[in-house]
Design a protein around this motif. Structure first.
Motif, PDB file in Angstrom:
ATOM      1  N   ILE A  38       0.792  -1.059  -0.038  1.00 22.97           N
ATOM      2  CA  ILE A  38       0.238   0.104  -0.083  1.00 22.97           C
ATOM      3  C   ILE A  38       0.899   1.096  -0.013  1.00 22.97           C
ATOM      4  CG2 ILE A  38      -1.624   1.304   1.230  1.00 22.97           C
ATOM      5  CD1 ILE A  38      -2.927  -1.304   2.274  1.00 22.97           C
ATOM      6  N   ASP A  39       1.942   1.209   0.922  1.00 25.38           N
ATOM      7  CA  ASP A  39       2.903   2.389   0.952  1.00 25.38           C
ATOM      8  C   ASP A  39       3.486   2.636  -0.463  1.00 25.38           C
ATOM      9  OD1 ASP A  39       2.315   3.044   3.457  1.00 25.38           O
ATOM     10  OD2 ASP A  39       3.872   1.892   4.266  1.00 25.38           O
ATOM     11  N   MET A  40       3.948   1.476  -1.151  1.00 32.18           N
ATOM     12  CA  MET A  40       4.537   1.755  -2.332  1.00 32.18           C
ATOM     13  C   MET A  40       3.528   2.097  -3.553  1.00 32.18           C
ATOM     14  SD  MET A  40       6.766  -1.893  -2.425  1.00 32.18           S
ATOM     15  CE  MET A  40       7.321  -1.752  -4.090  1.00 32.18           C
ATOM     16  N   ILE A  41       2.396   1.982  -3.454  1.00 34.46           N
ATOM     17  CA  ILE A  41       1.377   2.145  -4.430  1.00 34.46           C
ATOM     18  C   ILE A  41       1.005   3.837  -4.172  1.00 34.46           C
ATOM     19  CG2 ILE A  41      -1.153   2.342  -5.112  1.00 34.46           C
ATOM     20  CD1 ILE A  41      -1.043  -0.714  -4.327  1.00 34.46           C
ATOM     21  N   LEU A  42       1.043   4.128  -3.041  1.00 32.56           N
ATOM     22  CA  LEU A  42       0.833   5.739  -2.690  1.00 32.56           C
ATOM     23  C   LEU A  42       2.180   6.487  -3.091  1.00 32.56           C
ATOM     24  CD1 LEU A  42      -1.252   5.474   0.406  1.00 32.56           C
ATOM     25  CD2 LEU A  42      -1.882   5.711  -1.808  1.00 32.56           C
ATOM     26  N   GLU A  43       3.223   5.841  -2.787  1.00 34.03           N
ATOM     27  CA  GLU A  43       4.516   6.679  -3.340  1.00 34.03           C
ATOM     28  C   GLU A  43       4.656   6.718  -4.847  1.00 34.03           C
ATOM     29  OE1 GLU A  43       7.804   4.204  -1.381  1.00 34.03           O
ATOM     30  OE2 GLU A  43       7.235   4.771   0.587  1.00 34.03           O
ATOM     31  N   SER A  88       1.557   1.715 -13.824  1.00 37.49           N
ATOM     32  CA  SER A  88       1.719   1.414 -12.187  1.00 37.49           C
ATOM     33  C   SER A  88       0.321   0.921 -11.780  1.00 37.49           C
ATOM     34  CB  SER A  88       1.545   2.957 -11.748  1.00 37.49           C
ATOM     35  OG  SER A  88       2.658   3.481 -12.118  1.00 37.49           O
ATOM     36  N   GLY A  89      -0.428   0.257 -12.569  1.00 41.52           N
ATOM     37  CA  GLY A  89      -1.765  -0.653 -12.342  1.00 41.52           C
ATOM     38  C   GLY A  89      -2.696   0.360 -11.784  1.00 41.52           C
ATOM     39  N   LEU A  90      -2.768   1.559 -12.116  1.00 39.04           N
ATOM     40  CA  LEU A  90      -3.715   2.446 -11.422  1.00 39.04           C
ATOM     41  C   LEU A  90      -5.021   2.703 -12.405  1.00 39.04           C
ATOM     42  CD1 LEU A  90      -1.337   4.907  -9.625  1.00 39.04           C
ATOM     43  CD2 LEU A  90      -2.800   3.290  -8.607  1.00 39.04           C
ATOM     44  N   THR A 110      -8.886   5.091  -3.805  1.00 35.15           N
ATOM     45  CA  THR A 110      -9.279   6.473  -3.379  1.00 35.15           C
ATOM     46  C   THR A 110      -8.071   7.479  -2.686  1.00 35.15           C
ATOM     47  OG1 THR A 110     -11.304   5.361  -2.490  1.00 35.15           O
ATOM     48  CG2 THR A 110     -10.853   7.621  -1.777  1.00 35.15           C
ATOM     49  N   ALA A 111      -7.515   6.885  -1.850  1.00 38.47           N
ATOM     50  CA  ALA A 111      -6.061   7.785  -1.289  1.00 38.47           C
ATOM     51  C   ALA A 111      -5.137   8.171  -2.482  1.00 38.47           C
ATOM     52  CB  ALA A 111      -5.600   6.986  -0.336  1.00 38.47           C
ATOM     53  N   SER A 112      -5.152   7.072  -3.455  1.00 41.75           N
ATOM     54  CA  SER A 112      -4.146   7.598  -4.560  1.00 41.75           C
ATOM     55  C   SER A 112      -5.036   8.565  -5.573  1.00 41.75           C
ATOM     56  CB  SER A 112      -4.229   6.434  -5.426  1.00 41.75           C
ATOM     57  OG  SER A 112      -3.623   6.694  -6.673  1.00 41.75           O
ATOM     58  N   GLY A 113      -6.222   8.383  -5.599  1.00 40.80           N
ATOM     59  CA  GLY A 113      -6.881   9.697  -6.374  1.00 40.80           C
ATOM     60  C   GLY A 113      -7.007  11.022  -5.733  1.00 40.80           C
ATOM     61  N   LEU A 114      -6.803  11.037  -4.593  1.00 39.19           N
ATOM     62  CA  LEU A 114      -6.782  12.360  -3.740  1.00 39.19           C
ATOM     63  C   LEU A 114      -5.367  12.820  -3.955  1.00 39.19           C
ATOM     64  CD1 LEU A 114      -8.587  11.220  -0.386  1.00 39.19           C
ATOM     65  CD2 LEU A 114      -9.362  12.960  -1.749  1.00 39.19           C
ATOM     66  N   ILE A 115      -4.256  12.004  -4.045  1.00 40.84           N
ATOM     67  CA  ILE A 115      -2.977  12.797  -4.280  1.00 40.84           C
ATOM     68  C   ILE A 115      -2.934  13.092  -5.798  1.00 40.84           C
ATOM     69  CG2 ILE A 115      -0.625  11.926  -4.513  1.00 40.84           C
ATOM     70  CD1 ILE A 115      -1.119   9.881  -2.435  1.00 40.84           C
ATOM     71  N   MET A 116      -3.614  12.439  -6.734  1.00 35.95           N
ATOM     72  CA  MET A 116      -3.319  12.810  -8.009  1.00 35.95           C
ATOM     73  C   MET A 116      -4.251  14.119  -8.231  1.00 35.95           C
ATOM     74  SD  MET A 116      -1.524  11.631 -10.500  1.00 35.95           S
ATOM     75  CE  MET A 116      -1.172   9.987 -10.032  1.00 35.95           C
ATOM     76  N   THR A 124      -6.421  14.056 -13.944  1.00 35.27           N
ATOM     77  CA  THR A 124      -6.894  12.709 -13.595  1.00 35.27           C
ATOM     78  C   THR A 124      -8.403  12.372 -14.249  1.00 35.27           C
ATOM     79  OG1 THR A 124      -8.185  14.208 -11.947  1.00 35.27           O
ATOM     80  CG2 THR A 124      -6.051  13.036 -11.207  1.00 35.27           C
ATOM     81  N   MET A 125      -9.001  13.343 -14.745  1.00 37.17           N
ATOM     82  CA  MET A 125     -10.301  12.703 -15.754  1.00 37.17           C
ATOM     83  C   MET A 125      -9.948  11.518 -16.717  1.00 37.17           C
ATOM     84  SD  MET A 125     -12.761  15.046 -14.680  1.00 37.17           S
ATOM     85  CE  MET A 125     -13.842  15.249 -16.143  1.00 37.17           C
ATOM     86  N   PHE A 126      -8.832  11.813 -17.428  1.00 37.03           N
ATOM     87  CA  PHE A 126      -8.451  11.076 -18.291  1.00 37.03           C
ATOM     88  C   PHE A 126      -8.370   9.555 -17.889  1.00 37.03           C
ATOM     89  CE2 PHE A 126      -6.955  14.982 -19.893  1.00 37.03           C
ATOM     90  CZ  PHE A 126      -7.418  14.860 -21.221  1.00 37.03           C
ATOM     91  N   SER A 127      -7.741   9.268 -16.798  1.00 36.84           N
ATOM     92  CA  SER A 127      -7.525   7.860 -16.472  1.00 36.84           C
ATOM     93  C   SER A 127      -8.573   7.389 -15.655  1.00 36.84           C
ATOM     94  CB  SER A 127      -6.103   7.786 -15.521  1.00 36.84           C
ATOM     95  OG  SER A 127      -6.247   8.926 -14.370  1.00 36.84           O
ATOM     96  N   GLY A 128      -9.288   8.238 -14.759  1.00 38.33           N
ATOM     97  CA  GLY A 128     -10.423   7.981 -14.019  1.00 38.33           C
ATOM     98  C   GLY A 128     -11.653   7.255 -15.045  1.00 38.33           C
ATOM     99  N   LEU A 129     -12.011   8.268 -16.089  1.00 41.95           N
ATOM    100  CA  LEU A 129     -12.990   7.630 -17.014  1.00 41.95           C
ATOM    101  C   LEU A 129     -12.722   6.354 -17.528  1.00 41.95           C
ATOM    102  CD1 LEU A 129     -13.683  11.225 -18.523  1.00 41.95           C
ATOM    103  CD2 LEU A 129     -15.402   9.728 -17.524  1.00 41.95           C
TER     104      LEU A 129
END
Length: 604
Positions: A38-43, A88-90, A110-116, A124-129
């Protein structure tokens, strides 16, 4: 050094101490993930945010998406960003491992999305959609659709969209007129129609755009019951090649904010050569699309909180750098004395505390919903149903509070800057423009309010509402075990009781069949509900912080962090939660001024 847009320390507190995100990794579904992963994903997210997303936020705003010679241009770095997100698999965050997805807990994504989003909300709209569209194919598409589209979408090579709105229909989707005609081949239809406001609906450089498209099959039921869901690609795969699928961009909408993400008018089938492939069952398109819509609604809440966070840290930094005036508590002020920093003025500190209370309260609310989503995925039977109910119940609030109060929070950020905040020299005017759309995306505040009061409150004969109030009561009782927190627990308890009283009053109209009286002030009800709900989240955070102070003997920055949590909680209860008092009177007032108003009352 990258500029701070969001508090990483606060996210750690939320993820590890308040919601214990690693807890779900003990379930077989997430056994490939642990606390270190989890820490690595957020990093990894932070690296993309700091190195790719944030540096181009201003450029994406100034050099906005354009349609010229039938081609849509976006910032060149969009492709690098989507590729990195894919690597990154996101993008395939929720998809099963066997489909090439990352199968991550919702809290982590969700935490990743907040950071981005705090770094560059337009990007972030591009990857989120794409992620949301791909997830629909994962959930409802057949194996052929999954094999054809998911790998390219997960890698970031193909863009995904949601195509709902039409000019004549708006949010009333049962009025859409896009039509699907059977071709005789199973699952394959000819599609004809148009859609508007399609974010990331087309742009130069992307290999393909995969539209998740709502249309009505000829001869099907009228209204919403006749809507089906289709994959309608810009280029359809045929014999190993990509063939033009008669999907054209008819126009581009130039927006007030989020200018780097194109919003397009799409026309399909003008040349009678557009094909779509049925996703799931015929005439089940709207219920299926609600999966993506609800994911998007929570995503919009994330965007609102993230933009407000970015604005808060801009204002906080500016307040520590800008000298103006002298402290009011200095008697006999010397006109020759140097000016004090504005962080020393009580009114500025009030505005900054308001922003912190809204941002961190919103993030907590969003992660509460994410935790319910993870529990829904990892439990069975009645427990699973309970968490699904809680998530569905709170989704309109998760979308609305961070956006509506986020607008007010960013406005306070601009006020800290004074006149400079209104100018392009500082990022506040961009952030203010960007956040304004979030109250409209995926259903306006009015529509979300109607959903909360008109549907969710009575959902399952009130079972969802009962579960919500049980959750609040549980945390109130936990807070009462600390003497310092007991007054705030009692204040929230009283506010929750008043909310229940208002709810019963309004539901009384519904039971009499007086629907307009029931729903006329749904937006005010949403505000009241959101204030109490985020009060619950602040009491939860305050309790965790208090327990850390008692049991961990923190020092230095950790001590300051926990003390700041409790201080901000006290601010919320002193300044923000009391707003409920001004909402209760009109909600309890039976006079139907808005229902009975004749047109003359509005124009004379």
């Amino acid at each position: 050094m990258a500029k701070q847009n969001i508090s990483k320390r606060n996210l750690q507190f939320m993820m590890k101490e308040v919601f214990n995100a690693a807890e779900v990794t003990s379930h077989p579904r997430f056994e490939h993930i642990d606390a270190e992963a989890i820490d690595m994903i957020l990093e990894s997210t932070e690296q993309i945010a700091d190195n790719v997303a944030a540096p181009i936020a201003v450029e994406m705003d100034h050099v906005q998406a354009e349609l010229e010679n039938d081609k849509v241009t976006v910032h060149a770095k969009v492709h690098e960003y989507t590729r990195l997100m894919g690597e990154s698999g996101l993008i395939g965050v929720f998809a099963p491992l066997e489909m090439g997805g990352s199968q991550l807990p919702v809290t982590v994504n969700t935490a990743s999305g907040l950071i981005m989003s705090a770094a560059n909300n337009a990007l972030t709209m591009f990857s989120g959609l794409t992620s949301g569209a791909a997830n629909l194919i994962v959930s409802f598409g057949n194996k052929e659709l999954q094999d054809t589209y998911l790998p390219k979408m997960f890698s970031g090579e193909w863009q995904g969209t949601m195509c709902l709105t039409e000019p004549q229909a708006g949010s009333s989707l049962h009025y859409i007129t896009s039509v699907a005609t059977p071709t005789g081949e199973p699952g394959k239809y000819k599609i004809k129609g148009q859609k508007i406001y399609i974010s990331a609906g087309d742009y130069e450089g992307v290999e393909n755009v995969v539209h998740l498209y709502l249309a009505k099959i000829e001869g099907g039921p009228a209204g919403a019951k006749g809507i089906s869901l289709f994959v309608v690609p810009k280029y359809r795969p045929e014999n190993g090649q990509l063939v033009d699928n008669d999907v054209k961009t008819a126009g581009i909408f130039h927006k007030m904010g989020q200018r780097g993400t194109p919003a397009l008018h799409i026309q399909v089938g003008d040349e009678d050569n557009c094909y779509g492939w049925l996703v799931g069952e015929e005439h089940r398109g709207l219920p299926q699309m609600f999966q993506m819509m609800n994911e998007a609604r929570i995503g919009v809440g994330v965007t609102g909180a993230a933009i407000a966070s970015a604005a808060y840290y801009e204002a906080l930094q500016y307040a520590h750098e800008r000298p103006q005036g002298q402290r009011l508590d200095i008697k006999g002020q010397d006109p020759n004395a140097p000016q004090t920093l504005i962080i020393n003025h009580a009114d500025v500190k009030r505005m900054l505390l308001f922003q912190k209370a809204i941002v961190e309260g919103s993030i907590s609310l969003i992660l509460q919903g994410a935790k319910y989503a993870d529990y829904e995925l990892t439990t069975e039977g009645e427990e699973k149903e309970r968490y699904q109910l809680l998530l569905d119940f709170l989704t309109p609030v998760i979308k609305t509070f961070p956006t509506e109060f986020g607008v007010e929070s960013v406005s306070s950020s601009m006020q800290v800057f004074g006149g400079g905040g209104y100018c392009t020299d500082f990022p506040l005017e961009r952030l203010y423009r960007d956040i304004r759309i979030t109250t409209i995306y995926e259903g306006t505040t009015g529509i979300q309010s109607l959903a909360l009061l008109g549907r969710n409150i009575t959902m399952k004969n009130g079972k969802a509402a009962m579960a919500f109030f049980q959750e609040v009561t549980k945390d109130i009782q936990a807070a009462k075990t600390h003497n310092e927190l007991k007054p705030f627990a009692e204040q929230l308890e009283k506010s929750a009781q008043e909310l229940q009283k208002v709810t019963q009053h309004l539901v009384g109209f519904a039971m009499k069949g007086q629907v307009e009286l029931f729903l006329k002030d749904a937006t005010l009800y949403m505000e009241l509900f959101g204030l109490v709900t985020v009060g619950w989240q602040w009491l939860k955070q305050g309790t965790v912080a208090k327990e850390a102070l008692v049991t961990k003997n923190p020092q230095g920055d950790d001590l300051h962090f926990y003390e700041s949590k409790i201080h901000t909680m006290k601010y919320y209860f002193a300044y923000v939660l009391p707003r409920t008092k001004g909402l209760i009177d009109p909600l309890m007032n039976a006079e139907a001024l808005t229902v009975d108003a004749a047109q003359q009352a509005l124009i004379m």
